[in-house]
Design a protein around this motif. Sequence first.
Motif, short mmCIF file in Angstrom:
data_model
loop_
_atom_site.label_atom_id
_atom_site.label_comp_id
_atom_site.label_asym_id
_atom_site.label_seq_id
_atom_site.Cartn_x
_atom_site.Cartn_y
_atom_site.Cartn_z
N PHE A 22 0.85 -1.19 0.00
CA PHE A 22 0.00 0.00 0.00
C PHE A 22 0.88 1.24 0.00
N ASP A 135 -2.88 -2.62 -3.62
CA ASP A 135 -3.57 -2.04 -2.46
C ASP A 135 -4.63 -2.96 -1.86
N ASN A 136 -5.33 -3.71 -2.71
CA ASN A 136 -6.37 -4.59 -2.19
C ASN A 136 -5.81 -5.70 -1.30
N ASP A 139 -5.86 -3.67 1.90
CA ASP A 139 -7.16 -3.17 2.35
C ASP A 139 -8.16 -4.30 2.60
#
Length: 238
Positions: A22, A135-136, A139
């Motif tokens: 991230f 990023d997922n 997150d």
Amino acid sequence: IFNVLMTALRGMRVNVTDTLTFGGSFAPTEGVYFVEPTGRLPNARSGLYNATSGRTFEAALLETNVGFDGLFESGATDDVGIVVEVLDVEPGSQVVPGEFVFLSFTGGMQGADVDGVAVQPGASVVANVIYLDLDNLHDVLGIRTIEQFWLIDAGGATNEIDPIEAFSLNPVIVRTPGDLNCDGSVNNFDIDPFVLALTDPTAYAAQFPGCDPLNGDINNDGLLNNFDIDPFVALLTG
């Protein structure tokens, strides 16, 4: 593990610098092609075609269309599955360090290359740059860092996945908490740099180039702010 026809599966391990999933700051400046969710080649009029992205990416793979056997591939068969190995996770994550996570990816886009680079002389596409927005992983799954890729080719052919190199665009930076002047020690000479990093990050960057202001993130919450003052004083006084 075999493919649908029970014939072969080929995997290649590609090491990469420990990479944060991230907060990447890299954004390509050239036009790129995005794969639609269906894996189809996007229409030339769509926003996925030759677009300049505002997204940021944490890693990149450089793949050649010239196989290790010297044969040239068209790009029609370079679909590849990408598996990452988890290095570190956030508290409460549903995965554990050392676990493998599969990223669904369609590289060939029905025969069209991703981010093809035509190298002169000639107009043949000989290399692909595959950008990965991770990023997922953070997150959704709570994965903080990864340490390597496995590239999986269910066809098992010799000329489908031929990576040259993997690049971390968001490497983990080893920090020394409290060392704001980057002299390798934490002492009274770090007080003024700490105050400067806290109050004027631009001036700090100019005065201490190459130093990471997050060395002042003593409470390790990812931010340098007033909540780090007391921990910094405690660090100096022991």
